[in-house]
Scaffold this motif. Sequence first.
Motif, PDB file in Angstrom:
ATOM      1  N   VAL A 148      -1.064  -8.753   6.032  1.00 33.68           N
ATOM      2  CA  VAL A 148      -0.598  -8.042   4.816  1.00 33.68           C
ATOM      3  C   VAL A 148      -1.823  -7.213   4.379  1.00 33.68           C
ATOM      4  O   VAL A 148      -2.663  -7.875   3.629  1.00 33.68           O
ATOM      5  CB  VAL A 148      -0.095  -8.926   3.680  1.00 33.68           C
ATOM      6  CG1 VAL A 148       0.688  -8.101   2.518  1.00 33.68           C
ATOM      7  CG2 VAL A 148       1.392  -9.732   4.109  1.00 33.68           C
ATOM      8  N   ASN A 149      -1.594  -5.707   4.340  1.00 33.91           N
ATOM      9  CA  ASN A 149      -2.869  -5.084   3.750  1.00 33.91           C
ATOM     10  C   ASN A 149      -2.549  -4.844   2.112  1.00 33.91           C
ATOM     11  O   ASN A 149      -1.451  -4.533   1.630  1.00 33.91           O
ATOM     12  CB  ASN A 149      -2.647  -3.630   4.325  1.00 33.91           C
ATOM     13  CG  ASN A 149      -3.833  -2.930   4.121  1.00 33.91           C
ATOM     14  OD1 ASN A 149      -5.064  -3.170   4.280  1.00 33.91           O
ATOM     15  ND2 ASN A 149      -3.705  -1.604   3.796  1.00 33.91           N
ATOM     16  N   ILE A 150      -3.655  -4.957   1.484  1.00 36.38           N
ATOM     17  CA  ILE A 150      -3.701  -4.671   0.068  1.00 36.38           C
ATOM     18  C   ILE A 150      -4.020  -3.192  -0.219  1.00 36.38           C
ATOM     19  O   ILE A 150      -5.005  -2.595   0.466  1.00 36.38           O
ATOM     20  CB  ILE A 150      -4.770  -5.543  -0.673  1.00 36.38           C
ATOM     21  CG1 ILE A 150      -4.402  -7.094  -0.281  1.00 36.38           C
ATOM     22  CG2 ILE A 150      -4.858  -5.225  -2.006  1.00 36.38           C
ATOM     23  CD1 ILE A 150      -5.403  -8.065  -0.943  1.00 36.38           C
ATOM     24  N   ALA A 151      -3.104  -2.507  -0.837  1.00 35.13           N
ATOM     25  CA  ALA A 151      -3.319  -1.131  -1.356  1.00 35.13           C
ATOM     26  C   ALA A 151      -4.077  -0.981  -2.505  1.00 35.13           C
ATOM     27  O   ALA A 151      -5.065  -0.184  -2.634  1.00 35.13           O
ATOM     28  CB  ALA A 151      -2.034  -0.632  -1.387  1.00 35.13           C
ATOM     29  N   THR A 152      -3.630  -1.723  -3.653  1.00 35.65           N
ATOM     30  CA  THR A 152      -4.497  -1.872  -4.878  1.00 35.65           C
ATOM     31  C   THR A 152      -4.508  -3.158  -5.294  1.00 35.65           C
ATOM     32  O   THR A 152      -3.565  -3.989  -5.052  1.00 35.65           O
ATOM     33  CB  THR A 152      -3.835  -0.889  -5.970  1.00 35.65           C
ATOM     34  OG1 THR A 152      -2.452  -1.135  -6.317  1.00 35.65           O
ATOM     35  CG2 THR A 152      -3.766   0.659  -5.460  1.00 35.65           C
ATOM     36  N   CYS A 167      -2.309 -10.901 -11.954  1.00 36.92           N
ATOM     37  CA  CYS A 167      -2.691 -10.332 -10.687  1.00 36.92           C
ATOM     38  C   CYS A 167      -1.435  -9.324 -10.349  1.00 36.92           C
ATOM     39  O   CYS A 167      -0.415  -9.956 -10.066  1.00 36.92           O
ATOM     40  CB  CYS A 167      -3.068 -11.050  -9.720  1.00 36.92           C
ATOM     41  SG  CYS A 167      -3.838 -10.180  -8.185  1.00 36.92           S
ATOM     42  N   LEU A 168      -1.660  -8.209 -10.395  1.00 38.05           N
ATOM     43  CA  LEU A 168      -0.781  -7.313  -9.718  1.00 38.05           C
ATOM     44  C   LEU A 168      -1.261  -6.599  -8.539  1.00 38.05           C
ATOM     45  O   LEU A 168      -2.275  -5.983  -8.287  1.00 38.05           O
ATOM     46  CB  LEU A 168      -0.304  -6.278 -10.656  1.00 38.05           C
ATOM     47  CG  LEU A 168       0.919  -6.524 -11.583  1.00 38.05           C
ATOM     48  CD1 LEU A 168       1.007  -5.444 -12.639  1.00 38.05           C
ATOM     49  CD2 LEU A 168       2.261  -6.647 -10.704  1.00 38.05           C
ATOM     50  N   VAL A 169      -0.636  -6.912  -7.304  1.00 33.30           N
ATOM     51  CA  VAL A 169      -1.367  -6.623  -5.889  1.00 33.30           C
ATOM     52  C   VAL A 169      -0.087  -5.615  -5.345  1.00 33.30           C
ATOM     53  O   VAL A 169       1.080  -6.063  -5.224  1.00 33.30           O
ATOM     54  CB  VAL A 169      -1.431  -7.598  -5.011  1.00 33.30           C
ATOM     55  CG1 VAL A 169      -2.149  -7.158  -3.684  1.00 33.30           C
ATOM     56  CG2 VAL A 169      -2.284  -8.885  -5.632  1.00 33.30           C
TER      57      VAL A 169
END
Length: 528
Positions: free
Chosen positions: A480-484, A498-500
């Motif tokens: 799973v790639n984290i964008a922000t 935490c907002l991912v």
Amino acid sequence: MAPKVLISDKLSPAAVQIFKDRGINVDFQPDLGKDKEKLLEVIGQYDGLAIRSATKVTGKIIAAADNLKVIGRAGIGVDNVDIPQATARGIIVMNTPFGNAITTAEHAIAMIFSVARQIPAADASTQAGKWEKSRFMGKEITAKTLGLIGCGNIGSIVAERAIGLKMKVVAFDPFLTPERAVLLGVEKVELDDLLRRADFLTLHTPLTDKTRNIIDSAAIEKMKPGAFIVNCARGGLVDEEAVRKALDDGKLGGAGFDVFVDEPAKENVLFGAPNFVSTPHLGASTSEAQENVALQVAEQMCDYLLEGAVSNALNMPSITAEEAPKLTPFVQLAEQLGSFAGQLTESGILTVRLEYAGAVADLNTKAMTSAALTGVLTPLLQTVNMVSAPVVARERGIAVEEIRREKKGAYETYIRLTLVTEHQERSVAGTVFADGKPRIIQVKGINMEAELAPHMLYITNEDKPGFIGHLGTELGKAGVNIATFNLGRDRPGQDAICLVEVDGEVSQEVMTSLASVSHVKQVKALAF
């Protein structure tokens, strides 16, 4: 030049007359909707199109509708309209969401009587000259318990009628508040309690991911032997295979369906089952209901074409042209705040409180509040829109409060939305930056700054060393790639949020592994 409207389905003469009386050039061709090629050929001439369900307004039709400004559907369902294409071309799509409620509720009551007394089978037997009195032993409904799944507009009418028939009514509905339940005279219960107690079960809820097959084999197993199921809401709420087996086995005493997974239902696993009563989606089929929705849609279309007033629109908020440039980003913010809070809420909502501070308090707060309610209600009621949301909230006993105040705090202007439920209060605040994009600035009193994205993870955790590394490792392992990545905390070592933003949907398997990450209290997938 007067606007020109095509009526391509059967609408009542009184509806046609409304257009004429208000100076609209109306072309009444009730069979044209069935001829796709002819409709495609002529649609470019019209400013408005009034339909029922027979006319299919496809992307191809919309592409040819060079002058069309509004499509009015006499009724609630708009499956026959390509709404995204209509929106892309600036065509408003209206419906009449509340015109069929009484008729549909009465049909459900009629189905209850039909299965309780085996009326269709008894009628066929009697007209065949058999006179089988002993075969058709029925059930009284007096003093029996009716279980409602969904107690909104239609469900509450069914409850009122059932109470008048001296039934005891219990209801499962996450949006039903205790105060509203008392007012209706029903008892609010959890689903398992309803299944255990109901002699008759009837469904009045939209078909969503949460309600699909809400009555399956496991649910039927929890029901009383000999109980009855009635579905006049949506095909897919009930597992048809499971009902057939339960009828054959005698677990259920009967079932009445007006709706099916596949329609028109020329064949169905339920056909021929013991004490199964079926009708061909007749819930809204009374002359009164058809007249009501026809008159309603005619008035709405005239109001828009002549005065620019928008009501019951599925793809446009009620905003004037002058307000639009300033208001639109704040309407978007309000809906996102509502969606954020609504997706995190599991229990019945008592109050939605909106605080408008600074310059936003001088704008059209009604539109913003409607947008916020749409966001709050959409996770469970996918058909709700900016026009219907306030009505739906009122029907469900949800109090809506607006507070306007001058600038307070670090931001020039902001909106704070607070949901009060039976168990807790949850607030989220946001603003619009100079780039015109909405931002979250506070969640549950914890300051943070985040732009909402299509796929996000909301995580509450203890502010302890190692959390971020462990979380990142788990997401990395799962691909799973984290964008922000946005963080906020109450104070050192205490509660944190935490907002991912991630690049796509996260599987349940990954969600389970994230929940086991050190110091994590809650993990929730959000979609915007």
